[in-house]
Design a protein around this motif. Structure first.
Motif, PDB file in Angstrom:
ATOM      1  N   THR A 164       2.317   2.977  -2.355  1.00 48.45           N
ATOM      2  CA  THR A 164       2.073   3.965  -3.414  1.00 48.45           C
ATOM      3  C   THR A 164       0.829   4.798  -3.097  1.00 48.45           C
ATOM      4  O   THR A 164       0.834   6.024  -3.273  1.00 48.45           O
ATOM      5  N   THR A 165      -0.209   4.153  -2.578  1.00 57.21           N
ATOM      6  CA  THR A 165      -1.411   4.876  -2.129  1.00 57.21           C
ATOM      7  C   THR A 165      -1.026   5.865  -1.029  1.00 57.21           C
ATOM      8  O   THR A 165      -1.466   7.021  -1.022  1.00 57.21           O
ATOM      9  N   GLN A 166      -0.184   5.415  -0.113  1.00 54.28           N
ATOM     10  CA  GLN A 166       0.204   6.265   1.016  1.00 54.28           C
ATOM     11  C   GLN A 166       1.061   7.458   0.567  1.00 54.28           C
ATOM     12  O   GLN A 166       0.940   8.542   1.126  1.00 54.28           O
ATOM     13  N   ARG A 202      -5.494  -7.793  -7.451  1.00 54.24           N
ATOM     14  CA  ARG A 202      -5.211  -6.762  -8.459  1.00 54.24           C
ATOM     15  C   ARG A 202      -5.124  -7.371  -9.848  1.00 54.24           C
ATOM     16  O   ARG A 202      -5.656  -6.848 -10.809  1.00 54.24           O
ATOM     17  N   GLN A 228      -2.642   6.113   6.987  1.00 54.40           N
ATOM     18  CA  GLN A 228      -2.280   7.481   6.640  1.00 54.40           C
ATOM     19  C   GLN A 228      -2.207   8.349   7.899  1.00 54.40           C
ATOM     20  O   GLN A 228      -1.364   9.239   7.993  1.00 54.40           O
ATOM     21  N   GLY A 270       0.723   8.993  -2.264  1.00 55.57           N
ATOM     22  CA  GLY A 270      -0.258   9.917  -2.848  1.00 55.57           C
ATOM     23  C   GLY A 270      -0.995  10.691  -1.769  1.00 55.57           C
ATOM     24  O   GLY A 270      -1.168  11.922  -1.880  1.00 55.57           O
ATOM     25  N   LEU A 271      -1.411  10.003  -0.715  1.00 56.59           N
ATOM     26  CA  LEU A 271      -2.155  10.671   0.368  1.00 56.59           C
ATOM     27  C   LEU A 271      -1.247  11.626   1.148  1.00 56.59           C
ATOM     28  O   LEU A 271      -1.679  12.707   1.567  1.00 56.59           O
ATOM     29  N   ILE A 282      -6.726   2.031   5.080  1.00 53.65           N
ATOM     30  CA  ILE A 282      -5.921   3.062   4.414  1.00 53.65           C
ATOM     31  C   ILE A 282      -5.863   4.351   5.249  1.00 53.65           C
ATOM     32  O   ILE A 282      -4.792   4.925   5.457  1.00 53.65           O
ATOM     33  N   GLY A 317       0.798  -1.232   0.000  1.00 57.00           N
ATOM     34  CA  GLY A 317       0.000   0.000   0.000  1.00 57.00           C
ATOM     35  C   GLY A 317       0.824   1.273   0.000  1.00 57.00           C
ATOM     36  O   GLY A 317       0.279   2.361   0.131  1.00 57.00           O
TER      37      GLY A 317
END
Ligand code: TMP
Length: 216
Positions: A16-18, A148, A200, A20-21, A196, A14
């Motif tokens: 890459t999501t983090q 995925r 974050q 971005g956030l 998520i 995770g």
């Protein structure tokens, strides 16, 4: 100089999501920043990334693989990361030197000290101010990767990494945890199995402290 913050972990953690956030958070705070990644953030890096992902069509031994990641890093550090830091930007980087130690060292079995030494040629004196390690069991990582692939979100060449045998990913995870234990001041281990938003929250708390310290 801006802060250099790296995000690490095994596949499906995770990060890459983090990244971005975290960038959204910096935006909301009016903090000038740059989001970047390895491999692939420079024109040379884009070629290297393509080579690495299409490796099924030729033979690539662990040593050659290491040098490809290091060539990507050498160009990335000098063309992208250092100039941004010199402008005072906070740099959020999706993977850096620790990935070579965890994947090529612990994962592929290259001598860790040698990987570290060669990485110094690529990274020069640049070290992350803080590294977030998103940790989760390999089983969860594989489940996420499979989901995925099943949902068609993953482009097929990337699947190569995700089809590596479980033992490889276990070694990589152990490598990351070893690195984190040896440098507790730099690493923040975050439980990557959480929601998520919760993950974050942990990242933001750390970022706030770090930015405050950097302002002083
Ligand atoms: P990612 O874009 O999902 O982070 O994937 C990049 C892949 O490259 C991932 O499998 C980890 C791998 N990698 C290494 O093996 N060594 C390295 O030094 C770096 C930066 C990445």
């Amino acid at each position: 100089m801006g802060l250099f913050i790296t995000f690490e972990g095994i596949e499906g953690c995770g990060k890459t999501t983090q990244v971005g956030l975290a960038a959204e958070f910096l935006d909301s705070e009016g903090i000038s920043h740059l989001v970047t990644e390895e491999p692939g953030a420079t024109p040379l890096g884009a070629h290297i990334r393509k080579l690495l992902l299409n490796r099924n069509s030729f033979s690539l031994n662990p040593e050659a693989e290491l040098f490809l990641f290091l060539a990507d890093r050498a160009q990335h550090v000098r063309d992208v990361v250092l100039p941004a830091l010199a402008e005072g930007k906070t740099v959020l980087c999706d993977r850096f030197s620790d990935a070579s130690i965890a994947y090529q060292g612990f994962g592929r079995g290259l001598e860790v000290d040698t990987v570290r030494m060669l990485d110094r040629v690529a990274a020069g004196t640049l070290r992350p101010d803080r590294t977030f390690l998103f940790d989760l069991p390999v089983e969860t990582s594989i489940e996420r990767a499979m989901r995925r692939i099943g949902s068609g979100q993953s482009v097929s060449p990337e699947d190569r990494f995700e089809r590596e045998e479980i033992a490889f990913h276990r070694r990589v995870r152990k490598g990351y945890l070893d690195l984190a234990r040896k440098e507790p001041d730099r690493f923040v281990i975050v439980d990557g199995t959480g929601e998520i938003a919760a993950v974050q929250g942990r990242v933001r708390t750390e970022l706030i402290g770090l930015l405050r310290k950097n302002r002083k």
